[in-house]
Scaffold this motif. Structure first.
Motif, short mmCIF file in Angstrom:
data_model
loop_
_atom_site.label_atom_id
_atom_site.label_comp_id
_atom_site.label_asym_id
_atom_site.label_seq_id
_atom_site.Cartn_x
_atom_site.Cartn_y
_atom_site.Cartn_z
N GLU A 99 0.81 -1.22 0.00
CA GLU A 99 0.00 0.00 0.00
C GLU A 99 0.85 1.27 0.00
O GLU A 99 0.31 2.37 -0.18
CB GLU A 99 -0.95 0.02 1.21
N ALA A 100 2.15 1.17 0.20
CA ALA A 100 3.01 2.35 0.23
C ALA A 100 2.91 3.15 -1.06
O ALA A 100 3.06 4.38 -1.05
CB ALA A 100 4.45 1.95 0.51
N VAL A 101 2.61 2.49 -2.16
CA VAL A 101 2.50 3.18 -3.45
C VAL A 101 1.38 4.23 -3.44
O VAL A 101 1.40 5.17 -4.23
CB VAL A 101 2.30 2.15 -4.59
N LEU A 102 0.43 4.10 -2.53
CA LEU A 102 -0.68 5.05 -2.45
C LEU A 102 -0.19 6.46 -2.11
O LEU A 102 -0.89 7.44 -2.38
CB LEU A 102 -1.72 4.59 -1.43
N LEU A 132 -1.77 -0.84 -10.23
CA LEU A 132 -2.77 0.09 -10.76
C LEU A 132 -4.16 -0.22 -10.22
O LEU A 132 -4.93 0.71 -9.92
CB LEU A 132 -2.73 0.08 -12.28
N ALA A 133 -4.48 -1.49 -10.05
CA ALA A 133 -5.77 -1.86 -9.45
C ALA A 133 -5.83 -1.39 -8.00
O ALA A 133 -6.88 -0.92 -7.53
CB ALA A 133 -5.99 -3.37 -9.55
N ARG A 134 -4.73 -1.51 -7.28
CA ARG A 134 -4.67 -1.05 -5.88
C ARG A 134 -4.90 0.45 -5.80
O ARG A 134 -5.62 0.95 -4.93
CB ARG A 134 -3.31 -1.43 -5.28
N LEU A 135 -4.29 1.19 -6.71
CA LEU A 135 -4.48 2.64 -6.75
C LEU A 135 -5.95 2.98 -7.01
O LEU A 135 -6.53 3.83 -6.34
CB LEU A 135 -3.58 3.27 -7.82
N ASP A 136 -6.54 2.30 -8.00
CA ASP A 136 -7.96 2.53 -8.32
C ASP A 136 -8.85 2.22 -7.13
O ASP A 136 -9.75 2.99 -6.80
CB ASP A 136 -8.39 1.67 -9.51
N ALA A 137 -8.62 1.07 -6.49
CA ALA A 137 -9.46 0.65 -5.37
C ALA A 137 -9.39 1.65 -4.21
O ALA A 137 -10.38 1.83 -3.49
CB ALA A 137 -9.04 -0.74 -4.88
#
Length: 182
Positions: A99-102, A132-137
């Motif tokens: 999640e650090a990419v958030l 990219l899916a994690r960012l979208d979610a």
């Protein structure tokens, strides 16, 4: 095409790519950037990583997990990169979690090509599709920028329903825009 590049070609392309990327408003305004360490014949990212770090930008680099998802760690310089699986170079510091990419305002993506609509052709492992899916979610909307060689910006590449378009591609000859900016 990449198989014909020499180490000197890759270094020269990386230096030019860094110059153009550093002019992007998406990077000028970013306190945190998710990036990657190029390997093999990918466009060189080392000059860009070091320049961002010198500017005081927090640069997050991926760490490949066994399931092909990506964890992240802060870039502390070339002396803190270690050879990992699949020939990748990864930071040796603390793991920050997927999640650090958030926290990234801009995400620099690897790729093989991009088309005029911003559809990026990746390498097929699915790691960045998960990112990219994690960012979208999470409702995060960082700028997405792919780093490529000249000649890899095409009219069309194959896309899938889950593909998230990039806003820009940076090549050694300049910046190509596909949609919203900064």
């Amino acid at each position: 095409m990449r198989s014909r590049f020499t180490a000197d070609d890759i270094a020269a392309a990386g230096a030019a790519l860094a110059r153009h990327a550093l002019e992007l408003p998406e990077l000028a305004a970013a306190g945190t950037v998710a990036a990657y360490v190029s390997v093999g014949r990918e466009p060189g990212t080392r000059a860009l990583l070091d320049a961002l770090r010198a500017r005081g930008v927090r640069v997050l680099l991926p760490v490949l997990l066994p399931d092909n998802d990506l964890d992240w760690s802060a870039y502390e310089g070339a002396g803190h990169l270690v050879r990992a699986g699949r020939g990748l170079l990864e930071p040796d510091g603390e793991r920050l979690g997927p999640e650090a990419v958030l926290a990234a305002r801009t995400v620099l993506l690897p790729g093989l090509a991009v088309d005029r609509h911003g559809v990026r052709l990746g390498r097929g492992g699915g790691s960045y599709d998960r990112v990219l899916a994690r960012l979208d979610a999470a409702g995060a909307a960082p700028a997405l920028v792919v780093l490529l060689y000249d000649g890899e910006v095409l009219d069309e590449v194959p896309g899938e329903a889950h593909d998230r378009p990039v806003q820009a591609a940076v090549t050694p000859s300049g910046v190509h825009r596909f949609g919203r900016t900064g």
